[in-house]
Write an enzyme that holds these catalytic residues in place. Structure first.
Site, PDB file in Angstrom:
ATOM      1  N   CYS A  91       0.817  -1.223   0.000  1.00  0.00           N
ATOM      2  CA  CYS A  91       0.000   0.000   0.000  1.00  0.00           C
ATOM      3  C   CYS A  91       0.848   1.270   0.000  1.00  0.00           C
ATOM      4  CB  CYS A  91      -0.937   0.003   1.200  1.00  0.00           C
ATOM      5  SG  CYS A  91      -1.899  -1.504   1.324  1.00  0.00           S
TER       6      CYS A  91
ATOM      7  N   HIS B  50      -3.000   6.640   2.680  1.00  0.00           N
ATOM      8  CA  HIS B  50      -3.528   5.344   2.328  1.00  0.00           C
ATOM      9  C   HIS B  50      -4.720   5.064   3.250  1.00  0.00           C
ATOM     10  CE1 HIS B  50      -4.154   1.350   1.209  1.00  0.00           C
ATOM     11  NE2 HIS B  50      -3.856   0.865   2.397  1.00  0.00           N
TER      12      HIS B  50
ATOM     13  N   ASN C 146     -10.258  -0.774   0.634  1.00  0.00           N
ATOM     14  CA  ASN C 146      -8.800  -0.642   0.602  1.00  0.00           C
ATOM     15  C   ASN C 146      -8.309  -1.115  -0.764  1.00  0.00           C
ATOM     16  OD1 ASN C 146      -6.047  -0.906   0.872  1.00  0.00           O
ATOM     17  ND2 ASN C 146      -6.124  -2.076   2.792  1.00  0.00           N
TER      18      ASN C 146
HETATM   19  O1  UT7 Z   1      -3.400  -2.100   4.169  1.00  0.00           O
HETATM   20  C1  UT7 Z   1      -3.470  -2.759   5.410  1.00  0.00           C
HETATM   21  C2  UT7 Z   1      -4.702  -3.601   5.418  1.00  0.00           C
HETATM   22  N1  UT7 Z   1      -5.201  -4.116   6.649  1.00  0.00           N
HETATM   23  C3  UT7 Z   1      -5.662  -3.399   7.675  1.00  0.00           C
HETATM   24  O2  UT7 Z   1      -5.586  -2.201   7.737  1.00  0.00           O
HETATM   25  C4  UT7 Z   1      -6.320  -4.169   8.811  1.00  0.00           C
HETATM   26  C5  UT7 Z   1      -6.353  -3.417  10.099  1.00  0.00           C
HETATM   27  N2  UT7 Z   1      -7.285  -4.069  11.012  1.00  0.00           N
HETATM   28  C6  UT7 Z   1      -8.604  -3.906  10.921  1.00  0.00           C
HETATM   29  O3  UT7 Z   1      -9.088  -3.157  10.086  1.00  0.00           O
HETATM   30  C7  UT7 Z   1      -9.449  -4.629  11.935  1.00  0.00           C
HETATM   31  O4  UT7 Z   1      -8.617  -5.451  12.745  1.00  0.00           O
HETATM   32  C8  UT7 Z   1     -10.584  -5.483  11.323  1.00  0.00           C
HETATM   33  C9  UT7 Z   1     -11.624  -4.563  10.698  1.00  0.00           C
HETATM   34  C10 UT7 Z   1     -10.034  -6.431  10.266  1.00  0.00           C
HETATM   35  C11 UT7 Z   1     -11.259  -6.280  12.429  1.00  0.00           C
HETATM   36  O5  UT7 Z   1     -11.749  -5.385  13.429  1.00  0.00           O
HETATM   37  P1  UT7 Z   1     -11.482  -5.674  14.953  1.00  0.00           P
HETATM   38  O6  UT7 Z   1     -12.056  -4.530  15.671  1.00  0.00           O
HETATM   39  O7  UT7 Z   1     -10.015  -5.954  15.145  1.00  0.00           O
HETATM   40  O8  UT7 Z   1     -12.361  -6.970  15.190  1.00  0.00           O
HETATM   41  P2  UT7 Z   1     -12.055  -8.260  16.078  1.00  0.00           P
HETATM   42  O9  UT7 Z   1     -11.406  -9.297  15.232  1.00  0.00           O
HETATM   43  O10 UT7 Z   1     -11.395  -7.860  17.364  1.00  0.00           O
HETATM   44  O11 UT7 Z   1     -13.500  -8.739  16.443  1.00  0.00           O
HETATM   45  C12 UT7 Z   1     -14.347  -7.962  17.325  1.00  0.00           C
HETATM   46  C13 UT7 Z   1     -15.746  -8.539  17.290  1.00  0.00           C
HETATM   47  C14 UT7 Z   1     -15.799 -10.047  17.535  1.00  0.00           C
HETATM   48  O12 UT7 Z   1     -17.021 -10.335  18.186  1.00  0.00           O
HETATM   49  P3  UT7 Z   1     -17.070 -10.540  19.784  1.00  0.00           P
HETATM   50  O13 UT7 Z   1     -16.113 -11.674  20.050  1.00  0.00           O
HETATM   51  O14 UT7 Z   1     -16.604  -9.231  20.374  1.00  0.00           O
HETATM   52  O15 UT7 Z   1     -18.500 -10.867  20.030  1.00  0.00           O
HETATM   53  C15 UT7 Z   1     -15.829 -10.635  16.150  1.00  0.00           C
HETATM   54  O16 UT7 Z   1     -16.454 -11.877  16.112  1.00  0.00           O
HETATM   55  O17 UT7 Z   1     -16.317  -8.340  16.006  1.00  0.00           O
HETATM   56  C16 UT7 Z   1     -16.661  -9.604  15.412  1.00  0.00           C
HETATM   57  N3  UT7 Z   1     -16.333  -9.537  14.012  1.00  0.00           N
HETATM   58  C17 UT7 Z   1     -17.208  -9.230  13.038  1.00  0.00           C
HETATM   59  N4  UT7 Z   1     -18.526  -8.966  13.095  1.00  0.00           N
HETATM   60  C18 UT7 Z   1     -19.140  -8.677  11.922  1.00  0.00           C
HETATM   61  C19 UT7 Z   1     -15.119  -9.728  13.419  1.00  0.00           C
HETATM   62  N5  UT7 Z   1     -15.208  -9.545  12.097  1.00  0.00           N
HETATM   63  C20 UT7 Z   1     -16.492  -9.249  11.840  1.00  0.00           C
HETATM   64  C21 UT7 Z   1     -17.198  -8.965  10.647  1.00  0.00           C
HETATM   65  N6  UT7 Z   1     -18.524  -8.679  10.746  1.00  0.00           N
HETATM   66  N7  UT7 Z   1     -16.620  -8.930   9.429  1.00  0.00           N
END
Ligand code: UT7
Length: 322
Positions: free
Chosen positions: A114, A239, A269
């Site tokens: 990126c 980005h 992204n």
């Molecule tokens: O160019 C670089 C590219 N990559 C990035 O920039 C990634 C950077 N990271 C992120 O954007 C975030 O880590 C994500 C958006 C990918 C994930 O968000 P998060 O806040 O880290 O979510 P998490 O994995 O900690 O999950 C939190 C909650 C969980 O539920 P509980 O256990 O709190 O009930 C997950 O099961 O959100 C749930 N969850 C979702 N719910 C709906 C995780 N993914 C999803 C989803 N839809 N897609």
């Protein structure tokens, strides 16, 4: 600290292109356990575009940039294509793009994920210092080829697109690069990668943390080289992986979202394509005018990071890609 003195430049033409097919957040709910509300709140993304080869998207954005520059194909002396999703493992995609645009010049890919387009901008400036007059710097991605749209972490983030700019030597010295910084830390390869013929695999939380750190580090270095402060910057074109990464970094650095060119809601992204597309959008919305100090800011897999502060010269018309 290195410096990059001695050459004036302007963006002579810009272009942006997204493929037609859209995957909206609601469409993703069919293939995974997610909702439009969750994706918007946690990432700022509303939709992403899919379809097209990287070369096809790059050619369309490049064609727009070339047309708007008023230059002939024979005037372009180098194509630099930033991409992390090339058409082939080998060769690079840039030669096909140059061919598609009817150019007869050097053409090579930059793979810095990126951060790639901003790396390309610094490389282009080096070619200007060596005496070239006009280069085409493109960022283009077909990330749908390495994205699993059933995966809850990566499937919500990535999309396709392309942005391009003609970089032109300008001896009036009205516009120039004031500061820049490129960096990488291969200790973090494992937090975001795709194997050959694989899909993107990510430790989202660690990417988030490292991205915020990289943004702070590279911005501070570029500001220092330029002898500027956060308040001197008129517009930041970062980005865009997740709006919360930008917000978290801005809190630490003191930038405001008002001075930030965001396109993420419409594009997701798009890796190396995001920054040149946001440049085209900012010019279209007349957010950049003669004398604007613009900070371009890349960060991504590698980890890599990159920033360039430009004193903008010219009065270009941009593109609305959506
Ligand atoms: O160019 C670089 C590219 N990559 C990035 O920039 C990634 C950077 N990271 C992120 O954007 C975030 O880590 C994500 C958006 C990918 C994930 O968000 P998060 O806040 O880290 O979510 P998490 O994995 O900690 O999950 C939190 C909650 C969980 O539920 P509980 O256990 O709190 O009930 C997950 O099961 O959100 C749930 N969850 C979702 N719910 C709906 C995780 N993914 C999803 C989803 N839809 N897609």
């Amino acid at each position: 600290m290195p410096s990059l003195p001695g050459v004036g430049f302007r963006f002579a033409g810009v272009g942006a292109h997204l493929p037609e097919k859209v995957i909206a957040n609601d469409d993703l709910s069919d293939s995974m356990d997610t909702t439009d509300e969750w994706i918007r709140e946690r990432t700022g993304i509303g939709a992403r575009h899919v379809g097209g080869m990287t070369s096809e998207l790059a050619i369309e954005a490049g064609r727009q940039a070339l047309e708007r520059s008023g230059l002939a194909p024979a005037d372009i002396q180098q194509v630099i294509l930033a991409t992390t999703s090339p058409d082939f493992m080998c060769p690079g995609t840039a030669p096909a793009v140059a061919h598609g645009l009817g150019l007869d010049c050097g053409a090579f890919d930059v793979q810095a994920a990126c951060s790639g387009w901003v790396y390309g901008l610094v490389v282009a400036n080096g070619f200007l210092l060596q005496g070239m007059d006009n280069l085409l710097v493109i960022g283009a991605e077909s990330l749908d080829r390495i994205t699993d749209y059933t995966a809850r972490d990566t499937g919500i983030l990535f999309g396709n697109g392309a942005g391009a700019a003609v970089i032109q030597r300008d001896d009036s010295d009205a516009g120039r690069i004031l500061g820049w910084d490129l960096g990488a830390d291969g200790d973090y390869v494992h937090i975001l990668y795709s194997e050959h013929d694989g899909v993107l695999t990510m430790d989202g939380k660690e990417v988030f943390r490292q991205a915020v750190t990289a943004i702070q580090r590279t911005t501070t270095a570029s500001l220092e080289m330029a002898g500027l402060t956060v308040d001197d910057i008129d517009l930041v074109i970062p980005h865009q992986a997740n709006v919360r990464i930008v917000e978290a970094a801005w809190k630490r650095l003191g930038f405001s979202m008002d001075k930030t060119a965001m396109i993420l809601e419409h594009t997701g992204n798009t890796s190396a394509a995001t920054i040149p597309m946001a440049l085209a959008d900012s010019l279209y919305k007349e957010r950049i005018t003669e004398g604007s100090k613009v900070l371009f800011l890349g960060f991504g897999a590698g980890m890599t990071w990159s920033s360039v502060i430009v004193d903008y010269a010219g009065s270009l018309t941009g593109t609305a890609a959506w």
